[in-house]
Design an enzyme around this catalytic site. Structure first.
Site, PDB file in Angstrom:
ATOM      1  N   HIS A 196       0.903  -1.071  -0.040  1.00  0.00           N
ATOM      2  CA  HIS A 196       0.172  -0.051  -0.255  1.00  0.00           C
ATOM      3  C   HIS A 196       0.919   1.179  -0.133  1.00  0.00           C
ATOM      4  CE1 HIS A 196      -3.842  -2.009   1.756  1.00  0.00           C
ATOM      5  NE2 HIS A 196      -3.409  -2.617   0.584  1.00  0.00           N
ATOM      6  N   GLU A 221       0.873   3.860   2.020  1.00  0.00           N
ATOM      7  CA  GLU A 221       1.646   4.207   3.180  1.00  0.00           C
ATOM      8  C   GLU A 221       2.692   3.444   3.641  1.00  0.00           C
ATOM      9  OE1 GLU A 221      -3.008   4.329   3.909  1.00  0.00           O
ATOM     10  OE2 GLU A 221      -1.775   3.596   2.232  1.00  0.00           O
ATOM     11  N   CYS A 277      -6.133   1.713   5.901  1.00  0.00           N
ATOM     12  CA  CYS A 277      -6.556   0.647   6.464  1.00  0.00           C
ATOM     13  C   CYS A 277      -6.063   0.221   7.790  1.00  0.00           C
ATOM     14  CB  CYS A 277      -6.469  -0.550   5.224  1.00  0.00           C
ATOM     15  SG  CYS A 277      -4.773  -1.178   5.228  1.00  0.00           S
ATOM     16  N   CYS A 308      -2.281  -0.614   7.525  1.00  0.00           N
ATOM     17  CA  CYS A 308      -1.274   0.695   7.328  1.00  0.00           C
ATOM     18  C   CYS A 308      -1.265   1.237   8.660  1.00  0.00           C
ATOM     19  CB  CYS A 308      -1.789   1.574   6.075  1.00  0.00           C
ATOM     20  SG  CYS A 308      -1.501   0.750   4.791  1.00  0.00           S
TER      21      CYS A 308
END
Length: 150
Positions: free
Chosen positions: A59, A61, A89, A92
């Site tokens: 992801h 992040e 999420c 993260c």
């Protein structure tokens, strides 16, 4: 710094995160972008790479946290702000908490997968959160991406 100055700064950096999200969009990745800012300097910029790397943990992040830690030469990012186009999420948010990011700024909520619904205490206890910065632009990019996929 006044609230107005902080808001201008937040919008400036969120535009940088949006540029990353747009790069992801062009690559067929879910269009989420992130930048990490430390003492008024961007030290990391990233976007989703889950398709490219065939890795569900890639992801925006996660990529940005790793880059920022490498740039600073340490795993803690206490003096940093993470700007991300979509609410992180749970995964993260956990990483953001472990990295001890002091401030998190995100564009739009993620009603289905956002951490606020499932793990609102995942961030570091001293962290502050701001959301809704350039919300419409962030949301529109996501909606456009998923509309094209259907």
């Amino acid at each position: 710094m006044s609230m107005e100055e902080q808001q201008k700064k937040d919008e400036y950096y969120m535009r940088r995160a949006l540029a990353e999200a747009e790069a992801a969009y062009r690559e067929g990745e879910i269009p989420v972008g992130a930048v990490v800012v430390c003492r008024d300097r961007i030290i990391a910029r990233a976007h989703n790479l889950t398709e490219t790397l065939n890795d569900v943990t890639a992801h925006a992040e996660m990529q940005a946290i790793t880059m920022a830690a490498n740039e600073l030469g340490g795993k803690y990012l206490q003096d940093c702000t993470l700007y991300v186009t979509v609410e992180p999420c749970i995964m993260c948010a956990g990483a953001i908490g472990w990295a001890q990011l002091k401030r998190i700024v995100y564009g739009c909520r993620d009603e289905k997968r956002g951490y606020m619904e499932y793990a609102p205490k995942a961030l570091h206890p001293k962290a502050t959160t701001v959301y809704g910065v350039l919300e419409d632009e962030c949301k529109d990019l996501m909606q456009r991406f998923f509309k094209e996929r259907r």
